[in-house]
Write a protein that holds these residues in place. Structure first.
Motif: not given
Length: 601
Positions: A582-597
């Motif tokens: 789910e955190a990875l999905y948030d990172a994708k949805r947030g624009g990719r190339n990022r880390v989401e906790i």
């Protein structure tokens, strides 16, 4: 002809043969006794009858006893004895044979062996008992209780059994064992020895000036030594024949006149003494020969076993430091069989690195007066290295002091090579097993652990968190827009991208961290001992490393998105993965190339 009718003549043949032989022997003894005033030296018929009984089973004695009784009655009656006296003498002779045969059978069984000391002893006791019974019956039935008659009868019958029975029995046994071709050398030796006995006996008995009765003893002993029981009995029989003939002609002995009865009695005791000396000696020599034969066979078996198993023996005498080696020890050292080497040379045959061990083991055995065992290496005379095992013990003298060291010596080179081969094979098998396991747990494209291995390590880390209370954060990593890379550049370039991403991630993580590919373009990073606060910078370092390494390479520049989730004790493995996803999905949805906790559950 029926089988019963066919066997009937064979049952009658032996009694007839014994009866005829009994009659001839009795007639000759009676004829000889008539020439010496009624005194016979031996009664050979007694030995013939006893032999006839012992050579047949007890259930066939009736016919033999009947035929011998008829022969005895006929011989005594033919030479002037009345019918009643002949019957009395016959009865005494028949009873004596039955007594002797019964005692021998019960003490020695069916196989009376004159080449065994105990067999000779049993036979002598049986003859003494039977002769005593016979002398008593003869005196009782004849009414002659004079000491001369009783003792003469006793000795005459006893000598007949002691001389003739062993002669007939051993000859019969020799004929049963006879095999072609015959041993003509042995036959010639027998004839020569008996001729020597005869000549010496004639010289000793047919002159009266010198006391030469000891002379027949010499060829008797020689015949006994060379021919065994057969030689002893044949020699005594030959001496008896020549002595009996001489007794009928000689009336003086050693310069003095002797009554015939006293000469006969003296000669009987002389023959008895010869038998007492010769028969036990023959039995002892035969037993010795058998024992030597057994030892030779055992030695041959031992040598064969030694060669087969490469085992020899050695003995070190402490007093003079002399060595004794078996043949196999020479072979193991590569030396010709002969004089053993000096102690110093034997020690120097050991590998220089092993000599201290050998000397220490032997010294320890001498000090403790116990056993020793060691494995060492020797260098053969051909320069070959061999592995040996030696074990043994200290030998002690009558005073309790150590006198020697005795040990076995075995070439175990083949066993050592086998052990080394097995060890090498085990190492290789373990390496292949590890390799196979690595192949089964490694992703073939990227060279990092595959999903199976990654999930197993994740379970292990979660169990450690539960039992030890440690922290664990996982990062689920996905290559951004990987499908478009495959569509634009092809799967070969896509594979190169995955390889570069895996390499960049592996460089960026800590040594305690774990990286695995769990499918497609997805990777899982395990960060033991880290919470999300500590894991964030590590994940960020991974993201930047992927950008940097792919930009510098020949593959298209790519980015990754990472979702972090921290484990807590209430989570199952699937829940932890789902939270990271789910955190990875948030990172994708947030624009990719990022880390989401992920937020704490």
């Amino acid at each position: 002809m029926s089988p019963q009718n066919h066997r009937a003549p064979s049952k009658l043949l032996w009694p007839v043969v014994v009866g005829v032989a009994y009659f001839i022997a009795a007639a000759l003894a009676l004829w000889l006794s008539r020439s010496v005033s009624g005194a016979a030296t031996i009664w050979p018929a007694s030995g013939i009858l006893l032999s006839g009984l012992l050579l047949r089973p007890a259930e066939r004695w009736d016919g033999i006893l009947l035929a011998s009784a008829i022969a005895s009655l006929s011989a005594n009656f033919a030479f002037g004895s009345s019918l009643s006296v002949s019957a009395g003498f016959t009865f005494a002779n028949i009873v004596e044979a039955m007594v002797a045969a019964t005692i021998v059978r019960r003490s020695s069984g069916k196989d009376l062996a004159f080449d065994r000391p105990h067999g000779v002893g049993h036979f002598a006791v049986a003859c003494l008992c039977a002769s005593s019974v016979s002398a008593f019956l003869a005196s009782l039935l004849s009414g002659d209780w004079s000491g001369g008659f009783t003792s003469s009868w006793f000795l005459t019958v006893l000598l007949g059994q002691l001389i003739l029975t062993p002669l007939v029995m051993t000859s019969a046994q020799a004929l049963r064992r006879l095999r072609l071709p015959r041993d003509y050398r042995r036959i010639a030796e027998t004839i020569a020895l008996l001729a020597l006995v005869a000549v010496v006996s004639a010289v000793a008995f047919w002159q009266t000036h010198y006391p030469l009765l000891f002379l027949p003893v010499l060829p008797l002993l020689l015949a006994t030594y060379r021919l065994g029981p057969v030689g002893a009995t044949l020699s005594v029989f030959t001496i008896a024949v020549f002595g009996s003939l001489a007794t009928s002609r000689v009336t003086t002995l050693f310069g003095a006149s002797w009554p015939v009865q006293d000469l006969v009695l003296f000669f009987q005791f002389y023959l008895a003494a010869l038998l007492v000396a010769a028969l036990p000696l023959a039995a002892a020599l035969a037993a010795r020969d058998d024992f030597v034969g057994v030892l030779k066979r055992q030695q041959a078996y031992f040598e064969m076993a030694s060669r087969t198993s490469s085992i020899g023996y050695w003995r070190l005498t402490l007093a003079d430091s002399s060595l004794e080696w078996s043949e196999e020890v020479y072979r193991i050292h590569g030396l010709p069989i002969g004089e053993p080497p000096l102690l110093e040379d034997a020690v120097n045959a050991y590998h220089p690195d092993d000599r201290p061990l050998v000397e220490a083991k032997l010294d320890e055995a001498l000090q403790t007066k116990g056993q020793f065992a060691f494995d060492a290496r020797i260098i053969t005379s051909f320069g070959e290295l061999r592995h040996i095992n030696s074990r043994g013990q200290v030998e002690f003298g009558d005073n309790g002091e150590a006198v020697a060291l005795f040990g076995i010596f075995q070439d175990v080179s083949d066993r050592v090579r086998l052990v080394e081969d097995l060890r090498a094979a085990r190492v290789m098998a373990e390496a292949e097993a590890r390799h196979a396991r690595e192949l089964a747990e490694t992703d073939q494209l990227t060279g990092i652990p595959n999903r199976r291995k990654t999930m197993a390590v994740l379970e292990t880390e979660i169990e450690a968190c539960r039992t030890k209370g440690t922290m664990l954060t996982i990062g689920l990593l996905d290559v951004d827009r990987f499908k478009s890379i495959n569509d634009s550049f092809g799967h070969v370039v896509g594979d190169l991208v995955l390889q570069d991403v895996a390499l960049a991630c592996d460089k960026a993580i800590r040594t305690s961290d774990f990286l695995g590919r769990i499918g497609g373009e997805e990777f899982l990073v395990l960060l033991p001992g880290a919470d999300t606060a500590a894991a964030g910078p590590i994940a960020e370092r991974i993201r930047l490393a992927v950008i940097r390494d792919t930009a510098a390479g020949e593959v298209p520049e790519v980015t990754v998105s990472i979702g972090l989730a921290q484990f807590n004790a209430t989570m199952r493995t699937s829940q932890l993965l789902q939270t990271a996803d789910e955190a990875l999905y948030d990172a994708k949805r947030g624009g990719r190339n990022r880390v989401e906790i992920a937020s704490p559950c």
